[in-house]
Motif scaffolding. Structure first.
Motif, PDB file in Angstrom:
ATOM      1  N   ARG A 152      -1.958   5.525  -0.469  1.00 40.68           N
ATOM      2  CA  ARG A 152      -2.282   4.264   0.202  1.00 40.68           C
ATOM      3  C   ARG A 152      -3.143   3.391  -0.695  1.00 40.68           C
ATOM      4  O   ARG A 152      -3.888   3.881  -1.545  1.00 40.68           O
ATOM      5  CB  ARG A 152      -3.025   4.549   1.502  1.00 40.68           C
ATOM      6  CG  ARG A 152      -2.198   5.333   2.514  1.00 40.68           C
ATOM      7  CD  ARG A 152      -1.228   4.438   3.232  1.00 40.68           C
ATOM      8  NE  ARG A 152      -0.332   5.184   4.102  1.00 40.68           N
ATOM      9  CZ  ARG A 152       0.315   4.664   5.129  1.00 40.68           C
ATOM     10  NH1 ARG A 152       0.171   3.386   5.440  1.00 40.68           N
ATOM     11  NH2 ARG A 152       1.132   5.396   5.850  1.00 40.68           N
ATOM     12  N   GLN A 209       2.428   0.416   3.202  1.00 42.21           N
ATOM     13  CA  GLN A 209       1.372   1.352   2.818  1.00 42.21           C
ATOM     14  C   GLN A 209       0.243   0.666   2.064  1.00 42.21           C
ATOM     15  O   GLN A 209      -0.662   1.320   1.557  1.00 42.21           O
ATOM     16  CB  GLN A 209       1.971   2.469   1.956  1.00 42.21           C
ATOM     17  CG  GLN A 209       2.947   3.344   2.737  1.00 42.21           C
ATOM     18  CD  GLN A 209       3.947   4.040   1.829  1.00 42.21           C
ATOM     19  OE1 GLN A 209       3.985   3.810   0.628  1.00 42.21           O
ATOM     20  NE2 GLN A 209       4.772   4.891   2.423  1.00 42.21           N
ATOM     21  N   SER A 237       1.353  11.178   6.076  1.00 40.45           N
ATOM     22  CA  SER A 237       1.986  10.210   5.181  1.00 40.45           C
ATOM     23  C   SER A 237       2.209  10.867   3.837  1.00 40.45           C
ATOM     24  O   SER A 237       1.345  11.582   3.327  1.00 40.45           O
ATOM     25  CB  SER A 237       1.093   8.978   5.015  1.00 40.45           C
ATOM     26  OG  SER A 237       1.621   8.119   4.020  1.00 40.45           O
ATOM     27  N   HIS A 286      -3.394  11.623   4.263  1.00 39.69           N
ATOM     28  CA  HIS A 286      -3.361  10.456   5.140  1.00 39.69           C
ATOM     29  C   HIS A 286      -2.572  10.754   6.404  1.00 39.69           C
ATOM     30  O   HIS A 286      -1.527  11.407   6.354  1.00 39.69           O
ATOM     31  CB  HIS A 286      -2.716   9.262   4.432  1.00 39.69           C
ATOM     32  CG  HIS A 286      -3.584   8.661   3.363  1.00 39.69           C
ATOM     33  ND1 HIS A 286      -3.280   8.752   2.032  1.00 39.69           N
ATOM     34  CD2 HIS A 286      -4.750   7.977   3.435  1.00 39.69           C
ATOM     35  CE1 HIS A 286      -4.211   8.141   1.320  1.00 39.69           C
ATOM     36  NE2 HIS A 286      -5.113   7.677   2.150  1.00 39.69           N
ATOM     37  N   GLU A 287      -3.094  10.245   7.511  1.00 44.93           N
ATOM     38  CA  GLU A 287      -2.309  10.248   8.742  1.00 44.93           C
ATOM     39  C   GLU A 287      -1.145   9.277   8.578  1.00 44.93           C
ATOM     40  O   GLU A 287      -1.089   8.493   7.631  1.00 44.93           O
ATOM     41  CB  GLU A 287      -3.177   9.837   9.934  1.00 44.93           C
ATOM     42  CG  GLU A 287      -4.371  10.730  10.183  1.00 44.93           C
ATOM     43  CD  GLU A 287      -3.996  12.061  10.835  1.00 44.93           C
ATOM     44  OE1 GLU A 287      -2.783  12.286  11.039  1.00 44.93           O
ATOM     45  OE2 GLU A 287      -4.902  12.851  11.114  1.00 44.93           O
ATOM     46  N   LEU A 288      -0.214   9.320   9.512  1.00 42.53           N
ATOM     47  CA  LEU A 288       0.949   8.433   9.441  1.00 42.53           C
ATOM     48  C   LEU A 288       0.559   6.967   9.542  1.00 42.53           C
ATOM     49  O   LEU A 288       1.276   6.086   9.041  1.00 42.53           O
ATOM     50  CB  LEU A 288       1.948   8.793  10.545  1.00 42.53           C
ATOM     51  CG  LEU A 288       2.614  10.172  10.404  1.00 42.53           C
ATOM     52  CD1 LEU A 288       3.506  10.456  11.609  1.00 42.53           C
ATOM     53  CD2 LEU A 288       3.409  10.270   9.109  1.00 42.53           C
ATOM     54  N   ASP A 289      -0.589   6.675  10.183  1.00 43.87           N
ATOM     55  CA  ASP A 289      -1.031   5.286  10.298  1.00 43.87           C
ATOM     56  C   ASP A 289      -1.832   4.818   9.083  1.00 43.87           C
ATOM     57  O   ASP A 289      -2.321   3.687   9.059  1.00 43.87           O
ATOM     58  CB  ASP A 289      -1.851   5.085  11.571  1.00 43.87           C
ATOM     59  CG  ASP A 289      -3.140   5.905  11.578  1.00 43.87           C
ATOM     60  OD1 ASP A 289      -3.443   6.565  10.560  1.00 43.87           O
ATOM     61  OD2 ASP A 289      -3.843   5.879  12.606  1.00 43.87           O
ATOM     62  N   GLY A 290      -1.989   5.683   8.090  1.00 42.02           N
ATOM     63  CA  GLY A 290      -2.664   5.288   6.865  1.00 42.02           C
ATOM     64  C   GLY A 290      -4.121   5.666   6.779  1.00 42.02           C
ATOM     65  O   GLY A 290      -4.728   5.547   5.714  1.00 42.02           O
ATOM     66  N   GLN A 322       6.146  15.651   6.255  1.00 45.16           N
ATOM     67  CA  GLN A 322       6.348  14.205   6.365  1.00 45.16           C
ATOM     68  C   GLN A 322       6.293  13.715   7.801  1.00 45.16           C
ATOM     69  O   GLN A 322       5.973  12.554   8.049  1.00 45.16           O
ATOM     70  CB  GLN A 322       7.693  13.825   5.739  1.00 45.16           C
ATOM     71  CG  GLN A 322       7.722  13.963   4.225  1.00 45.16           C
ATOM     72  CD  GLN A 322       9.094  13.660   3.661  1.00 45.16           C
ATOM     73  OE1 GLN A 322      10.075  14.340   3.959  1.00 45.16           O
ATOM     74  NE2 GLN A 322       9.190  12.621   2.841  1.00 45.16           N
TER      75      GLN A 322
END
Length: 456
Positions: free
Chosen positions: A90, A218, A86, A60-64, A82
C-alpha cells in the motif's frame, strides 16, 4: 545416540475401552465378542505435521489498514491468504505542495506468496503492525504457543528490527520440541543470539519477479478540502488530470525505491522444508533445492564473505549459471566440533519426535505408575520409532542399533521418582545425517615412472 527425556505425571487410575481377554462367566453364555473396561489404555502414536511455519510481520487488511491480531491466523493456501489479507503493498500520496509518496514497507504478503510458490503448505500469519512495540514483542511467544502445531518461525521484514524479533522468540526455542527459527543474515556475518541448535541462518536475500507497484485502489489519499477522493481509483473518475499527475508520481517513486521486490530467504526456505518433509521426511536435509520465483541474489556480498559463510555458521544460497538459485546449506548455528545438533534435519527430527511423544503420553496421566503402564508406554514408543526407522529416518542395520526406549524402576526412574508420581521415559535415536562432502581420490600411473623403473 542423542537422548531425550519425557516426563508426565500420572494422577490416578482410569478405565479405558480395550479388547481384553475375558474369563468365562455366566454373562458369557452366548458365543460372541465382548468388550469390558480395562485399566490399560491402548496407545497408538501418530506422526504430526512437521513443517508448519508462522510468518511474523506487517500485513494489510483488505481495506488497506495495517492488520493486527492477538492470535495466529491459520492459512491453508495463497488463495485463502488473498481472501483474508491484501496481497499488495500500500502507498499514500500527500500534496506538500508537490506529490510526496510514502509506504509502510510491509513485506509480509510477498513473503507468504514466496512460501507457497516454493512448495509451502498450511501455515500461520501473525500480524504485528508496530514491531518496535515492546509489549507486542513480549507477547509473541505466548501468542504463538497457543498453536501447538507451529514448528517454524519466520520474520518477514527488512527494517532493522530483525534482531529484537529473533530475541523475543527465544523462550519458544528453549522448550523441548520448541521448533526452529529460520533467520536471515543481512551481511553474511551477523547472526542471532538465539539457541544455536534451534536456529538456522541464511544469506543472502533473493530477488523475486513480483510486481510491487500498487494499483489505483491501493494508493490512499489523505482527506483534504479540495480532494474529496480517498484513493487514486476515486480520483481517476472525478479529476483525470490530477489523477495522472499523482499516478506518475507514484510510479516514479516506486521505480526509484523499489526497482525489484527483494525478500529475506526465510520464506522460500520454509517452503523448501515443507516440500522436503512431504517428499522424503523430516530427517532429510532441506538443501540442494532449486528455488522458484527467484531471479537472482540480493546483496550477496563479496567473494570472501561467501567463502566464509560456513565458518560463520550461516547457510548459503548459491546462484548456479543456467540453473538458478539453490539452497546450499542445512546447518544450525552450533559449533560443528562440539555438538551433535549440527544438521537442521537432526534437530528437527528430535523436535518432531518429542512433540509426537509428548502429545501421545498424555494418556498416562490417568494411569497408575506401575509396570502395566510402563509396558504400554514402551510398546507404543517402540512401535513409533520402528516405523520411523523403516521409513529411513534412523540409522542402523537393526532396530536395536537405531533406537532404544528405557522406562521402568532402576532403568529410567528411581524409587523416589516413582513414589512422587513422576514417569520418566528415556528415548535414544541414531539419526541419519546428510552427506555434505564427497571426496574423490584419483590415482594415475605416470609413464615416466614406469620408464625409470624398467631394468632394461
Amino acid at each position: 545416540m542423542a537422548e531425550s527425556t519425557l516426563h508426565t505425571r500420572p494422577l490416578g487410575g482410569a478405565g479405558q475401552l480395550a479388547v481384553d481377554s475375558l474369563a468365562l462367566t455366566d454373562a458369557h453364555a452366548v458365543p460372541g465378542l465382548y468388550l469390558e473396561e480395562s485399566a490399560l489404555a491402548t496407545l497408538s502414536i501418530n506422526a504430526g505435521a512437521t513443517a508448519i511455519p508462522v510468518f511474523i510481520g506487517r500485513f494489510h487488511e483488505l481495506d488497506g489498514t495495517l492488520a493486527s491480531s492477538e492470535t495466529c491466523i491459520a492459512i491453508t493456501s495463497y488463495v485463502h491468504f488473498q481472501r483474508r489479507f491484501s496481497a499488495a503493498m500500500r502507498a499514500t500520496v500527500t500534496l506538500d505542495p508537490t506529490p510526496r509518496v510514502s509506504t509502510d514497507r510491509a513485506l509480509g504478503a510477498f513473503a507468504v506468496r514466496h512460501y507457497f510458490d516454493n512448495g509451502g503448505g498450511r501455515c500461520y500469519v501473525l500480524p504485528v503492525p508496530a514491531l518496535d512495540d515492546g509489549d507486542a514483542l513480549l507477547a509473541l511467544p505466548s501468542r504463538i504457543a497457543r498453536c501447538a502445531e507451529i514448528s517454524l518461525y519466520c520474520y518477514t521484514e527488512q527494517d532493522g528490527t530483525e534482531a529484537v524479533v529473533y530475541a523475543a522468540l527465544e523462550p519458544l526455542l528453549q522448550e523441548t520440541g520448541g521448533g526452529l527459527l529460520i533467520a536471515n543474515s543481512a551481511d553474511g556475518v551477523t547472526r542471532p543470539t538465539t539457541t544455536a541448535q534451534r536456529t538456522a541462518v541464511y544469506h543472502p536475500g533473493v530477488v523475486t519477479p513480483y510486481e510491487v507497484l500498487p494499483a489505483d485502489d491501493q494508493v490512499s489519499l489523505p482527506p483534504a478540502d479540495d480532494l474529496p477522493a480517498r484513493t487514486l481509483a476515486d480520483l481517476r473518475a472525478t479529476e483525470p488530470l490530477r489523477y495522472l499527475e499523482l499516478r506518475r508520481a507514484v510510479d516514479e517513486w516506486f521505480k526509484v525505491n523499489y526497482p525489484v521486490v527483494a525478500l529475506n530467504a526465510s520464506a522460500a526456505v520454509a517452503g523448501v522444508y515443507c516440500q522436503i518433509d512431504r517428499r522424503k521426511g523430516v530427517w532429510a536435509a532441506p538443501a540442494g533445492v532449486l528455488l522458484n520465483k527467484v531471479s537472482g541474489l540480493h546483496n550477496p556480498g563479496s567473494a570472501s564473505v561467501q567463502m566464509r559463510l560456513m565458518a560463520n555458521r550461516i547457510n548459503a544460497l548459491k546462484d548456479f549459471p543456467e540453473e538458478g538459485v539453490r539452497v546450499w546449506g542445512a546447518r544450525t548455528m552450533v559449533d560443528p566440533l562440539s555438538s551433535p545438533w549440527l544438521n537442521v534435519a537432526v534437530s528437527r527430527l528430535f523436535d518432531a519426535a518429542a512433540r509426537d511423544l509428548r502429545q501421545a503420553l498424555r494418556f498416562a496421566v490417568f494411569l497408575p505408575n506401575n509396570e502395566t503402564t510402563w509396558s504400554a508406554v514402551r510398546n507404543a514408543l517402540r512401535s513409533y520409532l520402528q516405523r520411523l526407522w523403516r521409513e529411513g529416518g534412523l540409522h542402523g542395520a537393526t532396530s536395536d542399533e537405531a533406537f532404544y526406549v528405557q522406562v521402568g524402576a532402576g532403568v529410567s526412574m528411581t524409587a523416589a521418582q516413582i513414589d512422587s508420581g513422576l514417569l520418566v521415559v528415556r528415548v535414544g535415536m541414531a539419526p541419519v545425517r546428510a552427506l555434505e562432502f564427497i571426496e574423490i581420490v584419483f590415482t594415475e600411473q605416470l609413464t615416466s615412472a614406469l620408464a625409470s623403473a624398467d631394468p632394461s
